[in-house]
Design a protein around this motif. Structure first.
Motif, PDB file in Angstrom:
ATOM      1  N   GLY A 173      22.415   1.182   0.404  1.00  0.00           N
ATOM      2  CA  GLY A 173      22.559   2.539   0.879  1.00  0.00           C
ATOM      3  C   GLY A 173      21.185   3.155   1.070  1.00  0.00           C
ATOM      4  O   GLY A 173      20.184   2.660   0.538  1.00  0.00           O
ATOM      5  N   PRO A 174      21.078   4.256   1.823  1.00  0.00           N
ATOM      6  CA  PRO A 174      19.765   4.821   2.137  1.00  0.00           C
ATOM      7  C   PRO A 174      18.998   5.309   0.925  1.00  0.00           C
ATOM      8  O   PRO A 174      17.768   5.354   0.942  1.00  0.00           O
ATOM      9  CB  PRO A 174      20.100   5.977   3.095  1.00  0.00           C
ATOM     10  N   SER A 175      19.690   5.684  -0.149  1.00  0.00           N
ATOM     11  CA  SER A 175      18.997   6.135  -1.358  1.00  0.00           C
ATOM     12  C   SER A 175      18.469   4.978  -2.192  1.00  0.00           C
ATOM     13  O   SER A 175      17.666   5.169  -3.098  1.00  0.00           O
ATOM     14  CB  SER A 175      19.937   6.979  -2.223  1.00  0.00           C
ATOM     15  N   GLY A 176      18.931   3.749  -1.900  1.00  0.00           N
ATOM     16  CA  GLY A 176      18.533   2.594  -2.695  1.00  0.00           C
ATOM     17  C   GLY A 176      19.278   2.472  -4.000  1.00  0.00           C
ATOM     18  O   GLY A 176      19.020   1.564  -4.782  1.00  0.00           O
TER      19      GLY A 176
ATOM     20  N   GLU B  54      28.044   7.302  15.350  1.00  0.00           N
ATOM     21  CA  GLU B  54      28.212   6.293  16.389  1.00  0.00           C
ATOM     22  C   GLU B  54      27.839   4.926  15.822  1.00  0.00           C
ATOM     23  O   GLU B  54      26.948   4.819  14.980  1.00  0.00           O
ATOM     24  CB  GLU B  54      27.317   6.646  17.579  1.00  0.00           C
ATOM     25  N   VAL B  55      28.525   3.912  16.299  1.00  0.00           N
ATOM     26  CA  VAL B  55      28.291   2.539  15.857  1.00  0.00           C
ATOM     27  C   VAL B  55      27.983   1.669  17.065  1.00  0.00           C
ATOM     28  O   VAL B  55      28.655   1.778  18.102  1.00  0.00           O
ATOM     29  CB  VAL B  55      29.522   1.971  15.109  1.00  0.00           C
ATOM     30  N   ALA B  56      26.967   0.822  16.959  1.00  0.00           N
ATOM     31  CA  ALA B  56      26.714  -0.217  17.943  1.00  0.00           C
ATOM     32  C   ALA B  56      27.269  -1.522  17.384  1.00  0.00           C
ATOM     33  O   ALA B  56      26.977  -1.876  16.239  1.00  0.00           O
ATOM     34  CB  ALA B  56      25.225  -0.357  18.227  1.00  0.00           C
ATOM     35  N   LEU B  57      28.091  -2.229  18.163  1.00  0.00           N
ATOM     36  CA  LEU B  57      28.654  -3.488  17.696  1.00  0.00           C
ATOM     37  C   LEU B  57      28.509  -4.564  18.753  1.00  0.00           C
ATOM     38  O   LEU B  57      28.494  -4.279  19.951  1.00  0.00           O
ATOM     39  CB  LEU B  57      30.123  -3.320  17.308  1.00  0.00           C
TER      40      LEU B  57
ATOM     41  N   LEU C 144      26.821  -5.250  13.596  1.00  0.00           N
ATOM     42  CA  LEU C 144      27.050  -3.837  13.851  1.00  0.00           C
ATOM     43  C   LEU C 144      25.967  -3.019  13.160  1.00  0.00           C
ATOM     44  O   LEU C 144      25.328  -3.476  12.223  1.00  0.00           O
ATOM     45  CB  LEU C 144      28.443  -3.401  13.392  1.00  0.00           C
ATOM     46  N   ALA C 145      25.771  -1.797  13.662  1.00  0.00           N
ATOM     47  CA  ALA C 145      24.749  -0.916  13.099  1.00  0.00           C
ATOM     48  C   ALA C 145      25.143   0.528  13.346  1.00  0.00           C
ATOM     49  O   ALA C 145      25.691   0.857  14.398  1.00  0.00           O
ATOM     50  CB  ALA C 145      23.383  -1.192  13.725  1.00  0.00           C
ATOM     51  N   CYS C 146      24.875   1.393  12.363  1.00  0.00           N
ATOM     52  CA  CYS C 146      25.129   2.828  12.497  1.00  0.00           C
ATOM     53  C   CYS C 146      23.934   3.500  13.154  1.00  0.00           C
ATOM     54  O   CYS C 146      22.784   3.178  12.858  1.00  0.00           O
ATOM     55  CB  CYS C 146      25.360   3.469  11.137  1.00  0.00           C
ATOM     56  N   SER C 147      24.201   4.469  14.023  1.00  0.00           N
ATOM     57  CA  SER C 147      23.138   5.281  14.589  1.00  0.00           C
ATOM     58  C   SER C 147      22.573   6.197  13.514  1.00  0.00           C
ATOM     59  O   SER C 147      23.326   6.764  12.721  1.00  0.00           O
ATOM     60  CB  SER C 147      23.673   6.121  15.746  1.00  0.00           C
TER      61      SER C 147
ATOM     62  N   GLY D 146      29.900  -8.055   8.128  1.00  0.00           N
ATOM     63  CA  GLY D 146      29.003  -7.001   8.546  1.00  0.00           C
ATOM     64  C   GLY D 146      29.307  -5.663   7.912  1.00  0.00           C
ATOM     65  O   GLY D 146      30.455  -5.206   7.898  1.00  0.00           O
ATOM     66  N   LEU D 147      28.286  -5.024   7.345  1.00  0.00           N
ATOM     67  CA  LEU D 147      28.390  -3.692   6.767  1.00  0.00           C
ATOM     68  C   LEU D 147      27.140  -2.907   7.136  1.00  0.00           C
ATOM     69  O   LEU D 147      26.063  -3.479   7.290  1.00  0.00           O
ATOM     70  CB  LEU D 147      28.483  -3.758   5.232  1.00  0.00           C
ATOM     71  N   ASP D 148      27.298  -1.594   7.266  1.00  0.00           N
ATOM     72  CA  ASP D 148      26.139  -0.734   7.435  1.00  0.00           C
ATOM     73  C   ASP D 148      26.478   0.660   6.937  1.00  0.00           C
ATOM     74  O   ASP D 148      27.584   1.156   7.168  1.00  0.00           O
ATOM     75  CB  ASP D 148      25.705  -0.673   8.909  1.00  0.00           C
ATOM     76  N   PHE D 149      25.536   1.291   6.236  1.00  0.00           N
ATOM     77  CA  PHE D 149      25.703   2.657   5.779  1.00  0.00           C
ATOM     78  C   PHE D 149      25.272   3.628   6.877  1.00  0.00           C
ATOM     79  O   PHE D 149      24.376   3.330   7.677  1.00  0.00           O
ATOM     80  CB  PHE D 149      24.837   2.928   4.541  1.00  0.00           C
ATOM     81  N   SER D 150      25.887   4.814   6.903  1.00  0.00           N
ATOM     82  CA  SER D 150      25.376   5.892   7.733  1.00  0.00           C
ATOM     83  C   SER D 150      24.065   6.386   7.148  1.00  0.00           C
ATOM     84  O   SER D 150      23.718   6.081   6.003  1.00  0.00           O
ATOM     85  CB  SER D 150      26.387   7.043   7.806  1.00  0.00           C
ATOM     86  N   ALA D 151      23.324   7.173   7.937  1.00  0.00           N
ATOM     87  CA  ALA D 151      21.991   7.601   7.516  1.00  0.00           C
ATOM     88  C   ALA D 151      22.023   8.450   6.251  1.00  0.00           C
ATOM     89  O   ALA D 151      21.084   8.422   5.454  1.00  0.00           O
ATOM     90  CB  ALA D 151      21.312   8.366   8.647  1.00  0.00           C
ATOM     91  N   ASP D 152      23.114   9.221   6.045  1.00  0.00           N
ATOM     92  CA  ASP D 152      23.195  10.049   4.843  1.00  0.00           C
ATOM     93  C   ASP D 152      23.907   9.354   3.695  1.00  0.00           C
ATOM     94  O   ASP D 152      24.051   9.919   2.603  1.00  0.00           O
ATOM     95  CB  ASP D 152      23.895  11.378   5.155  1.00  0.00           C
TER      96      ASP D 152
END
Length: 393
Positions: A2-5, A94-97, A86-89, A43-49
């Protein structure tokens, strides 16, 4: 991560997702929930927040958005094929896959697809948003190679194609440059034109690379367990040294002196501070700090002094030539993740995982200002050029 680590998400073969709490020492399972009845979450990705998590399903050909706090399914997209990457904007919901049959698609959380952008590159295509979220770069990863393609993140249209057998393409911090690996090479391109401006030879293939904010130094990690850095203007290699230690750990902190003459790094396990001479590429000093887990380093006095912070709120100044502690700053309680030296070197600033930021007087070792910057970890601090302002992230 996650973005906070402080959180890690894992996609499991039984169709579940597990959220873990990570404090830098121990990993503890927090929640596990069923994400796919058909099993195999890919595949997993967190949002920026860090509030949402996006997952891809291989057999069911679905992409889902989850609420991290409640594990509630927020949105589902039928991707019509396995979502390999996949990746979160960072700027929009928005998601790019990427799927083998349909290439790259953009999906708003409401379910509206924003068009098929490009044809298939290969089955090992990774996608990364630019720092401002306006562009996406698609490149090969792993064993496969291919061209790197830049897409407009709003329209999905291809805006640039960099031909060649490339892998692991990424953006510079200001998005002006693209760094990509080729066979035994690292290449730097202008993101506006795709023109190659620099090529660096190596003895191994690239794992990942980062171009600094000034675009003058390229730091790269290779799959032969080495760290190498180059001067982008002169095309000269600055340093090349093995990433290893007697305990066989991994690097948790690294810093380069302002004159680019010395490199300092700390390995997990030993937590000794190793000082390397760039010209000779030899370790000139190893400073052991017993019982102290260093997590942040910064040089001062053109490389003769180093400040180190870590667990337990311990912040010290170390004389490299003497090989011992000469300064100690007391005031933090949590883990110190960020340190920066003022331009006049009379003050330093440090931030910890409780959100506390402290400005210190170097001579007296006393705190001048204590700020509560956030409720989460402060992982980056810096001074303005005139020394009148600090920034903490």
């Amino acid at each position: 991560f996650g973005p906070s680590g402080q959180h890690i998400a894992t996609a499991n073969r039984d169709g579940t997702i597990t959220l873990w709490d990570w404090n830098g020492v121990q990993l503890t399972a927090s929640h596990t929930w069923t994400a796919s009845e058909s099993q195999h979450v890919w595949g997993l990705d967190f949002s920026a927040d860090g509030t949402r998590l996006v997952s891809g399903e291989r057999q069911a050909s679905r992409v889902k958005v989850w609420d991290v706090a409640t594990q509630e399914e927020l949105a589902t997209l039928d991707s019509e094929d396995s979502a390999i990457w996949l990746a979160c904007s960072p700027s929009r919901e928005e998601v790019a896959l990427f799927t083998v049959l349909h290439g790259i698609r953009l999906w708003r959380y409401g379910g509206a697809e924003e068009g098929l952008s490009i044809k298939v590159l290969n089955s090992d295509t990774g996608v990364r948003f630019s720092p401002d979220g306006r562009k996406i770069i698609a490149s090969s990863v792993g064993v496969a190679t291919g061209p790197a393609v830049v897409l407009d993140a709003t329209s999905g249209e291809e805006t640039l194609r960099i031909e060649g057998d490339l892998r692991s393409a990424s953006w510079s911090a200001d998005a002006h440059y693209i760094v990509a690996g080729a066979e035994n090479e690292v290449r730097v391109y202008e993101s506006a034109t795709g023109n190659s401006i620099q090529t660096f030879a190596s003895e191994s293939d690239l794992m990942t690379a980062t171009l600094g904010h000034s675009a003058s130094r390229l730091v790269s990690v290779f799959n032969d367990n080495s760290i190498r850095s180059w001067n982008l203007q002169s095309n000269q290699q600055i340093s090349a040294f093995p990433v290893d230690s007697e305990a066989g750990g991994f690097i948790v902190a690294v810093n380069i002196s302002s004159d680019a003459e010395r490199v300092a790094n700390v390995f997990h396990g030993t937590y000794a501070i190793d000082i390397w001479d760039v010209r000779s590429q030899k370790r000139v000093r190893s400073i052991k700090v017993p019982g102290y887990q260093v997590r942040s380093l910064v040089f001062a006095n053109s490389g003769s002094l180093i400040y180190a912070g870590g667990y337990g709120g311990r912040l010290v100044g170390l004389d490299i030539d003497l090989g011992r502690e000469t300064k100690r700053f007391t005031g933090h309680e949590g883990r110190i993740f960020a340190i920066a030296v003022a331009p006049n070197e009379k003050q330093i600033v440090s931030g910890d995982n409780s959100g506390r930021v402290i400005i210190w007087d170097v001579a007296s070792e006393q705190p001048l200002v204590t700020l509560t910057a956030a409720t989460q970890s402060v992982t980056s601090v810096d001074w303005s050029v005139d020394g009148r302002h600090i920034v903490a992230g």
